[in-house]
Design a protein around this motif. Sequence first.
Motif, PDB file in Angstrom:
ATOM      1  N   CYS A 115       0.829  -1.217   0.000  1.00 47.02           N
ATOM      2  CA  CYS A 115       0.000   0.000   0.000  1.00 47.02           C
ATOM      3  C   CYS A 115       0.861   1.263   0.000  1.00 47.02           C
ATOM      4  CB  CYS A 115      -0.942   0.009   1.207  1.00 47.02           C
ATOM      5  SG  CYS A 115      -2.254  -1.220   1.109  1.00 47.02           S
ATOM      6  N   ILE A 118       2.457   1.639  -3.435  1.00 49.74           N
ATOM      7  CA  ILE A 118       1.474   2.109  -4.419  1.00 49.74           C
ATOM      8  C   ILE A 118       1.234   3.604  -4.221  1.00 49.74           C
ATOM      9  CG2 ILE A 118      -0.972   2.000  -5.084  1.00 49.74           C
ATOM     10  CD1 ILE A 118      -0.782  -1.070  -4.583  1.00 49.74           C
ATOM     11  N   LYS A 119       1.095   4.024  -2.976  1.00 52.21           N
ATOM     12  CA  LYS A 119       0.884   5.443  -2.677  1.00 52.21           C
ATOM     13  C   LYS A 119       2.058   6.285  -3.194  1.00 52.21           C
ATOM     14  CE  LYS A 119       0.434   8.699   1.092  1.00 52.21           C
ATOM     15  NZ  LYS A 119       0.922   8.934   2.426  1.00 52.21           N
ATOM     16  N   GLN A 120       3.270   5.760  -3.046  1.00 53.67           N
ATOM     17  CA  GLN A 120       4.469   6.470  -3.484  1.00 53.67           C
ATOM     18  C   GLN A 120       4.742   6.297  -4.981  1.00 53.67           C
ATOM     19  OE1 GLN A 120       7.563   4.800  -1.078  1.00 53.67           O
ATOM     20  NE2 GLN A 120       7.066   6.060   0.693  1.00 53.67           N
ATOM     21  N   LYS A 121       3.926   5.475  -5.635  1.00 54.01           N
ATOM     22  CA  LYS A 121       4.113   5.162  -7.060  1.00 54.01           C
ATOM     23  C   LYS A 121       5.495   4.566  -7.316  1.00 54.01           C
ATOM     24  CE  LYS A 121       0.749   8.483  -8.373  1.00 54.01           C
ATOM     25  NZ  LYS A 121       0.372   9.755  -8.818  1.00 54.01           N
ATOM     26  N   ARG A 122       5.894   3.649  -6.428  1.00 50.43           N
ATOM     27  CA  ARG A 122       7.215   3.021  -6.521  1.00 50.43           C
ATOM     28  C   ARG A 122       7.142   1.490  -6.489  1.00 50.43           C
ATOM     29  NH1 ARG A 122      11.397   6.610  -5.618  1.00 50.43           N
ATOM     30  NH2 ARG A 122      10.758   8.627  -4.836  1.00 50.43           N
ATOM     31  N   LEU A 123       5.973   0.938  -6.662  1.00 55.60           N
ATOM     32  CA  LEU A 123       5.830  -0.514  -6.545  1.00 55.60           C
ATOM     33  C   LEU A 123       6.671  -1.247  -7.579  1.00 55.60           C
ATOM     34  CD1 LEU A 123       4.523  -2.980  -5.223  1.00 55.60           C
ATOM     35  CD2 LEU A 123       2.625  -2.717  -6.821  1.00 55.60           C
ATOM     36  N   THR A 126      10.446  -0.855  -7.119  1.00 50.90           N
ATOM     37  CA  THR A 126      10.910  -1.619  -5.953  1.00 50.90           C
ATOM     38  C   THR A 126      10.968  -3.105  -6.267  1.00 50.90           C
ATOM     39  OG1 THR A 126      10.008   0.042  -4.463  1.00 50.90           O
ATOM     40  CG2 THR A 126      10.434  -2.137  -3.532  1.00 50.90           C
TER      41      THR A 126
END
Length: 176
Positions: A115, A118-123, A126
């Motif tokens: 979560c 996703i919020k950081q738009k880094r899924l 990563t």
Amino acid sequence: MTVQVTNLIDIAVAAIVIISVYTDLKERKIYNVVILSGVLAGLLLNLLNDGSSGVLFSLKGLGAGMALLFIPFVLGGFGAGDVKLLGAIGAMKGTVFVCKAFLATGIAGGVLAVCVLIKQKRLFATLKRIGTSFLVLVTSVFKVNTLKNLDKAEFHESLPYGLAIGIGTLAAYLVG
């Protein structure tokens, strides 16, 4: 007397976990005085409940709880407060409960981490780094890797794992 002591243990677990989750979310810190209170409550209440066997029960739970997060802590993936909190839960509820809480905590932590990513738009970035790190780990047998490369280098925020431990502990109660 056993039912009353069990109720007191459950109240102590709830208090320690709620305080720790709150301070971890607000200040990114789990206080030693809270943890020590939980360990002492576990030792005392289990002593009252079952004598010296109760103390042994608490000590085994304390050791198990801390052991479960020790290696990730050494690798840089968790803070010492997280390790001690799981140990305090083990001191109050014992080895079997803390193992259930640990498993549920892992699931909760994974969901919370996804979560945050996703919020950081880094899924996807990563996941790519994790895959690359895994390949490096597999191909370099003698190199010691840590988890430190994966966490704070690119992130603006990290996950307060006390929240995952709180959710995992609640789940362990619900599972029974």
